[in-house]
Design an enzyme around this catalytic site. Structure first.
Site, PDB file in Angstrom:
ATOM      1  N   ARG A  44       0.836  -1.212   0.000  1.00  0.00           N
ATOM      2  CA  ARG A  44       0.000   0.000   0.000  1.00  0.00           C
ATOM      3  C   ARG A  44       0.871   1.263   0.000  1.00  0.00           C
ATOM      4  NH1 ARG A  44      -4.581   0.763   4.575  1.00  0.00           N
ATOM      5  NH2 ARG A  44      -2.757   1.214   5.850  1.00  0.00           N
ATOM      6  N   LYS A  54      -2.521   7.004   1.145  1.00  0.00           N
ATOM      7  CA  LYS A  54      -2.297   7.324   2.561  1.00  0.00           C
ATOM      8  C   LYS A  54      -1.186   8.375   2.613  1.00  0.00           C
ATOM      9  CE  LYS A  54      -2.029   4.921   7.015  1.00  0.00           C
ATOM     10  NZ  LYS A  54      -3.121   5.612   7.691  1.00  0.00           N
ATOM     11  N   GLU A  90     -16.098   6.736   5.637  1.00  0.00           N
ATOM     12  CA  GLU A  90     -15.282   6.067   6.656  1.00  0.00           C
ATOM     13  C   GLU A  90     -15.167   7.007   7.852  1.00  0.00           C
ATOM     14  OE1 GLU A  90     -11.196   5.588   5.414  1.00  0.00           O
ATOM     15  OE2 GLU A  90     -11.210   7.482   4.316  1.00  0.00           O
TER      16      GLU A  90
HETATM   17  N1  PMP Z   1      -9.239   5.097   7.097  1.00  0.00           N
HETATM   18  C1  PMP Z   1      -8.314   6.039   7.382  1.00  0.00           C
HETATM   19  C2  PMP Z   1      -8.570   7.428   6.944  1.00  0.00           C
HETATM   20  C3  PMP Z   1      -7.139   5.694   8.069  1.00  0.00           C
HETATM   21  O1  PMP Z   1      -6.235   6.622   8.362  1.00  0.00           O
HETATM   22  C4  PMP Z   1      -6.948   4.354   8.474  1.00  0.00           C
HETATM   23  C5  PMP Z   1      -5.688   3.937   9.184  1.00  0.00           C
HETATM   24  N2  PMP Z   1      -5.483   4.598  10.389  1.00  0.00           N
HETATM   25  C6  PMP Z   1      -7.950   3.404   8.191  1.00  0.00           C
HETATM   26  C7  PMP Z   1      -9.068   3.814   7.476  1.00  0.00           C
HETATM   27  C8  PMP Z   1      -7.808   1.975   8.611  1.00  0.00           C
HETATM   28  O2  PMP Z   1      -6.790   1.349   7.848  1.00  0.00           O
HETATM   29  P1  PMP Z   1      -5.926   0.147   8.417  1.00  0.00           P
HETATM   30  O3  PMP Z   1      -6.859  -0.943   8.766  1.00  0.00           O
HETATM   31  O4  PMP Z   1      -5.018  -0.219   7.300  1.00  0.00           O
HETATM   32  O5  PMP Z   1      -5.198   0.663   9.611  1.00  0.00           O
END
Ligand code: PMP
Length: 287
Positions: free
Chosen positions: A50, A149, A182
């Protein structure tokens, strides 16, 4: 404490990058937040993949191979004696001028911090989380892909401030269509009539690694997972709701704004998924 900085382990007090770094000046860079359990990096390959996907999207050439970064994370964990903790892996655009142009930034800065993890209090897993729906809309994919990200988290931070103002610790963000996207640092799921539902990538989300694991576990538990749009009304009316993320793992939501979700206690299928998630960690299975 040691920080892995551009190929070397240095003392935290000496781990410095220039104020002219475009990561600092413009939030120009990418990162990953990764968990270590029992000395092992959770879903290491998925996180590194990622990171490289995010970097490619912003046209940032990471000056290391994936394997070199995996080795570097292991080094950072070992140097700090962290066995259960959190790894922050960051690649910035590097030193440039005060202008926006990334072409002036010749060498990216890469660093890795292995630290203790700040967890949500255990009581929130027992009682469930109260969250709000933020007024701040999630950045649309046409503006900056939420699947990247990047170091530019201001959109999420503004929603987080709304949450804090409302006396809660997370906020649901809607997309420009008015559907649920989200949370500020977590993905969101609902359960309706025994079926697991989460917004699709097209809703404008960061596709969480935890989300991917939970979709897989949902399949195994016979919850017929489906990725589809969720309206604010549908999230209020869900039987169960929970959030997923590297730090949160699987955390129940029992109140959204002034509405109680389900019975007001963590739902049985949410708790089943949380237990399955913890077993999945222990199994060492990769996605
Ligand atoms: N959405 C956002 C905006 C995030 O920053 C994160 C991670 N902190 C997630 C979802 C969750 O992703 P992950 O399960 O890979 O930590």
């Amino acid at each position: 404490m040691k920080i892995w900085l551009n190929g070397q382990l240095v003392d935290k007090s000496k781990a410095k990058i220039t104020v002219m770094d475009h990561g600092t000046l413009y939030g120009d860079g990418v990162f990953e937040g990764i968990r270590a359990y029992n000395g092992k990096i959770f879903q290491c390959q998925a996180h590194v993949d990622r990171l490289f996907d995010s970097a490619r999207e912003i046209r940032l050439a990471i000056p290391y191979t994936k394997q070199e970064l995996i080795n570097a994370m292991a080094e950072a964990l070992e140097a700090d004696g962290v066995s259960d903790g959190y790894i922050r892996l960051v690649v910035t655009r590097g030193e440039g001028t005060l202008g926006l142009s990334p072409s002036k930034c010749l060498v990216p800065n890469t660093f890795i911090i292995a630290d203790q993890i700040a967890l949500y209090p255990e009581q929130m897993y027992r009682d469930g989380l109260a969250v709000i729906i933020a007024k701040t809309v999630r950045t649309a994919a046409s503006m900056l892909k939420p699947s990247v990200k990047s170091l530019n988290y201001l959109n999420n931070i503004m929603a987080k401030i709304e949450a804090i103002d409302a006396g809660v610790i997370e906020a649901i963000m809607l997309n420009d269509q008015g559907n649920v996207a989200e949370c500020t640092g977590d993905n969101i799921f609902t359960i309706v009539d025994g079926r697991l539902i989460t917004p699709p990538a097209s809703a404008g989300i960061l596709e969480g690694i935890t989300r991917q694991v939970v979709l897989k576990l949902g399949e195994r538990l016979g919850l017929s997972p489906v990725e589809r749009d969720i309206t604010p009304e549908a999230v209020y009316a869900a039987d169960e709701c929970f959030l997923t993320g590297t730090a949160a793992e699987v955390i129940p939501v029992t109140k959204i704004d002034d509405k109680m979700i389900g019975s007001g206690s963590p739902g049985p299928l949410t708790l089943k998924l949380l237990a399955a998630f913890r077993e999945f960690i222990a199994s060492g299975e990769q996605l």
